[in-house]
Enzyme design. Structure first.
Site, PDB file in Angstrom:
ATOM      1  N   GLU A 170      25.247 -17.429   5.203  1.00 25.34           N
ATOM      2  CA  GLU A 170      24.720 -18.074   6.446  1.00 25.34           C
ATOM      3  C   GLU A 170      23.605 -17.105   7.042  1.00 25.34           C
ATOM      4  O   GLU A 170      23.249 -17.205   7.940  1.00 25.34           O
ATOM      5  CB  GLU A 170      25.894 -18.222   7.324  1.00 25.34           C
ATOM      6  CG  GLU A 170      26.579 -19.689   7.167  1.00 25.34           C
ATOM      7  CD  GLU A 170      27.089 -19.834   5.964  1.00 25.34           C
ATOM      8  OE1 GLU A 170      27.791 -19.178   5.387  1.00 25.34           O
ATOM      9  OE2 GLU A 170      26.660 -21.139   5.309  1.00 25.34           O
ATOM     10  N   ASN A 220      26.588 -21.618  -0.655  1.00 34.57           N
ATOM     11  CA  ASN A 220      25.506 -22.517  -0.214  1.00 34.57           C
ATOM     12  C   ASN A 220      24.165 -21.784  -0.474  1.00 34.57           C
ATOM     13  O   ASN A 220      24.016 -20.753  -0.044  1.00 34.57           O
ATOM     14  CB  ASN A 220      25.706 -23.008   1.088  1.00 34.57           C
ATOM     15  CG  ASN A 220      25.867 -21.951   2.013  1.00 34.57           C
ATOM     16  OD1 ASN A 220      26.754 -21.106   2.010  1.00 34.57           O
ATOM     17  ND2 ASN A 220      24.720 -21.999   2.796  1.00 34.57           N
ATOM     18  N   ASP A 271      26.047 -27.723   3.144  1.00 38.62           N
ATOM     19  CA  ASP A 271      26.906 -26.442   3.076  1.00 38.62           C
ATOM     20  C   ASP A 271      28.022 -26.598   2.170  1.00 38.62           C
ATOM     21  O   ASP A 271      29.058 -26.299   2.529  1.00 38.62           O
ATOM     22  CB  ASP A 271      27.405 -26.195   4.478  1.00 38.62           C
ATOM     23  CG  ASP A 271      27.804 -24.869   4.730  1.00 38.62           C
ATOM     24  OD1 ASP A 271      27.703 -23.996   3.783  1.00 38.62           O
ATOM     25  OD2 ASP A 271      28.598 -24.679   5.386  1.00 38.62           O
TER      26      ASP A 271
END
Lengths: 177, 628
Positions: free
Chosen positions: B230, B314, B356
């Protein structure tokens, strides 16, 4: 807020005066809170929004020496607060602190509690120099002007009295286990 | 030949010898609207299980275990990631007599993912940040500490960790305990003295690289990988010399072939995965440099093939518009040579992921009888909701079936391994796509499953959540989140948010399930006694019959469980079961209000995804140990 397009922001290094010798213009207003008719929430703007946490102020001055009071040139400026909200998205503040400062990786701004002081000067300092739990230091990377807009914005978010969670009658009773 | 598996089947299927519980198959948006409309209500905690018995044929791989059966020397108990113990004193008949033997406060309140180790008469515990480790003397009454080690661990790491400051555990080898620090270091600690033997900086905190995963030790090398999917990292996996801490090799999962270690050994099963520099050409421009693909999950090892298996996270950012292409090798399973890190095969579970759906979940290595053939299998329960049974030698997908409600895909095309994506569930920039399941937390997340060779079944802790997904343009700023998406979640269909299921990977079918009011964010343990264990987010530690799924015993521990049970033989010869209690992790930090905020004085509104969770549990940091 989350749907706002990212605004392109040029990094300008224009500085505004960050410290003045003027009298305290940021102190807490009266402690009278009112409740919003629609939401029933405490309306901040007084004590909630302006929690100062003077205990966070550094010590070291001899008695009688008046501390320098820092004022935000944009305090209460609606246009600047809106710009601060756009900067909050553009600089990825939102992904740490949550939509409208609701809290995520980083702390919430909605609870009116400030871990490193809630005065404009203290909030500016948190953004400018960063904080040890992972808040990046933005000083020198974005303009002081923008930091003041962000300061005005995040201080405007403290709006909810979340002190008590009372579960009685508010949750579905369940049996089992 | 194109074989498209459809998940439209309603799986109220009764097979000859097996009793099935009802799978609430979410087969499209039409149904989703009716699901759990009262999002602020919590389902009654009806732990329902089908009755019946089941077993299929399956075997743990050879040399799967490290150390005696009564010890727990590596994160999953063995290289195969089976989380199975040969201990059999605790049985369905006597598990009702299980009692707390002792408990220990770790002194840290963050999410306690992971599990302790037991070597000889010592238990080793690693806490979430600041990653303190303890050696607990099991042979002395009162379980005094042998040592406590407090590593130097940069506080800035707290704000670089997307999803709580968790640590998923340590590994043991050659008298040393190996684990990772949140600030990007890998360390070795002398198991006897608690002295740090070496310390190697592996991650760059200023670029958002933290480390939360549990290493494994293979042939004198400590294998570790980065977190930060992230934060716009470029994910890597690396090997360190266990004796010296010197880096032996490092392979990136994105970028030029040289960095990814693609060479002569690389033989992917599917033709579309062949080519040069796919880790660059499947990305626009330089976007691969900040493309995610981190390695924050579990690692498995097959000694016979000498391959390690790991998933990748992801792609970054979540907004798919900023990275057209397959985005290799994000959301993928990679098989690498254990000695050199060279890529041997790769399978992209979710090409061009836009939900995701990290593929970092554990890869369980078993030999399974499928259609009359013994297959060297790798079984993987993905965030995307499909359970994959894969040939671990070649990367061929043998079968892939949904193990949770799902609506983003109609099935996996077995001729390509790729999902058939439902058009209306594709996310896009500045569009709000409603009611996608599974949510970004996945049909399963980090909570590892277990496999029992006795029943041949996999025991899988699952989530049942929906999400709306708004993708948004985002700018890369080093050290800040690179996400570009907003995805509020809510309970999925059927009025439950999690389920502990038994799964037959030879057929791709659920055998039984225990529905839970909250996502089952803790891992599973299977034992030769025929009892399986798991913990719940609202703080129950449970034992169930491995064959029938009947809950036989439960105990309310001090905080929500996001950790993984282990079992061991104590100095007194008795079988013990240990579990962490300490709510947190992604599930706790981001969607449970302030139940697991990073700061104790942070006050937040109750989250809507897990309504009520703060009524049932609060912060904690405990180890609970049980025995008969």
């Amino acid at each position: 807020m989350r749907l706002m397009p990212i605004v392109a922001i040029a990094i300008s290094l224009s500085c505004r005066a960050v410290a003045t010798g003027s009298s305290d213009s940021t102190s807490a207003a009266s402690s009278t809170n009112s409740r919003d008719d629609k939401t029933g929430l405490l309306v901040a703007g007084d004590s909630l929004r302006f929690v100062q946490h003077d205990e966070n102020l550094p010590a070291g001055f001899p008695l009688g020496v008046k501390p320098i009071v820092v004022t935000n040139p944009y305090e209460g400026d609606k246009k600047a607060i809106a710009s601060g909200g756009q900067l909050f998205i553009a600089y990825n503040c939102l992904d740490c602190h949550g939509a409208e400062g609701s809290g995520a990786m980083g702390p919430s701004f909605q609870d009116g509690r400030w871990h490193f002081g809630g005065s404009p000067g203290a909030v500016f300092e948190s953004i400018y120099q960063g904080r040890p739990d992972g808040m990046p230091a933005w000083g020198g990377r974005i303009s002081n002007d923008q930091i003041w807009m962000l300061t005005a914005y995040v201080r405007s978010l403290a709006s909810k009295d979340l002190s008590t969670e009372n579960f009685t009658g508010k949750t579905v009773e369940r049996t089992g286990h | 030949m194109t074989t498209v598996r459809q998940n439209a089947r309603q799986s109220l299927v009764a097979l000859a010898s097996l009793a099935f519980s009802v799978t609430v198959a979410c087969t499209g948006a039409a149904k989703s609207g009716t699901a759990d409309s009262a999002s602020d209500s919590v389902p009654r905690a009806t732990s329902t299980a089908a009755v019946g018995t089941a077993s299929v044929s399956g075997a743990r791989i050879a040399v799967a275990h490290a150390g005696p059966a009564g010890e727990w020397q590596m994160p999953a108990g063995d290289y195969a990631s089976s989380r199975y113990s040969e201990l059999s004193s605790i049985t369905p008949q006597n598990v009702g007599n299980l009692r707390v033997a002792w408990a220990f406060s770790t002194g840290v309140l963050r999410g306690h993912e992971g599990q302790p180790l037991v070597i000889g008469n010592t238990m080793y515990v690693v806490t979430p940040y600041p990653n303190v480790s303890y050696a607990i003397d099991l042979a002395t009454s009162g379980q005094p500490l042998k040592w406590k080690f407090r590593p130097d661990n940069a506080q800035q790491a707290i704000g670089r960790a997307c999803c709580d400051v968790v640590n998923r555990g340590a590994a043991y080898a050659d008298g040393k305990i190996f684990y990772n620090l949140l600030d990007g270091h890998t360390i070795a600690v002398d198991a006897a003295t608690g002295n740090q033997v070496w310390r190697t900086r592996m991650g760059d905190l200023s670029r958002g690289e933290t480390i939360t995963m549990a290493p494994i030790v293979v042939k004198g090398k400590v294998i570790v990988g980065s977190s930060g999917g992230e934060m716009g990292v470029r994910g890597w996996i690396a090997a360190l010399d266990a004796a010296t801490g010197k880096e032996v090799w490092r392979a990136y999962n994105i970028g030029p072939d040289q960095d990814v270690k693609v060479g002569p050994k690389y033989k992917p099963f599917y033709t579309h995965d062949r080519g040069t520099n796919l880790g660059v050409t499947s990305w626009p421009g330089d976007t691969w440099k900040t493309g995610g693909g981190a390695v924050w999950g579990w690692i498995s090892y097959d000694p016979a093939l000498n391959l390690i298996y790991h998933g990748t996270s992801n792609p970054g950012p979540w907004n798919e518009n900023q990275r057209a292409g397959d985005n290799k090798w994000t959301a993928a399973i990679l098989a690498r040579d254990a000695d050199t890190g060279e890529l041997v095969w790769a399978f992209q579970v979710t090409p061009h992921d836009m939900w995701d759906y990290d593929a970092v979940n554990e890869n369980i290595l078993v030999d399974l009888a499928i259609k009359g053939q013994t297959r060297k299998a790798l079984v993987h329960f993905d965030r995307n909701g499909f359970a994959y049974t894969i040939d671990r030698a070649t990367g061929e997908v043998i079968l892939a079936e949904p193990f949770v409600p799902m609506n983003w895909s109609t099935g996996i095309d077995l001729s390509t391994g790729r999902p058939n994506v439902v058009e209306s569930k594709k996310t896009a920039q500045d569009k709000n796509v409603k009611d996608i399941c599974p949510s970004l937390e996945g049909g399963k997340n980090q909570q590892p499953a277990a496999f029992s060779p006795q029943t041949g079944l996999f025991y899988v802790p699952t989530n049942n959540l929906f999400m709306d997904f708004q993708a948004l343009r985002v700018t890369y700023i080093a050290g800040t989140p690179f996400i570009g998406g907003n995805a509020p979640e809510k309970g999925g269909p059927g009025g439950y948010r999690g389920e502990f299921i038994a799964w037959d990977a030879t057929t791709g079918k659920k055998i039984w399930g225990i529905k839970e009011p909250y996502p089952v964010w803790g891992g599973a343990l299977a034992t030769a006694g025929g009892v399986v264990f798991y913990g719940t987010l609202d703080g129950w530690f449970k034992a169930a019959d491995a064959r029938s799924g009947k809950v036989l015993w439960q105990f309310k521990v001090g905080s929500g469980v996001v950790g993984n049970p282990v079992t061991y033989t104590g100095p007194d010869g008795k079988q013990y079961v240990a579990i962490y209690a300490g709510i947190g992790g992604d599930m706790g930090l981001l969607i449970a209000g302030d139940v697991a905020a990073n700061l104790p004085y942070d006050v937040r509104e109750r989250g809507t995804t897990l309504p009520d969770i703060s009524r049932w549990t609060s912060w904690g940091g405990y180890l609970f140990v049980f025995s008969l």
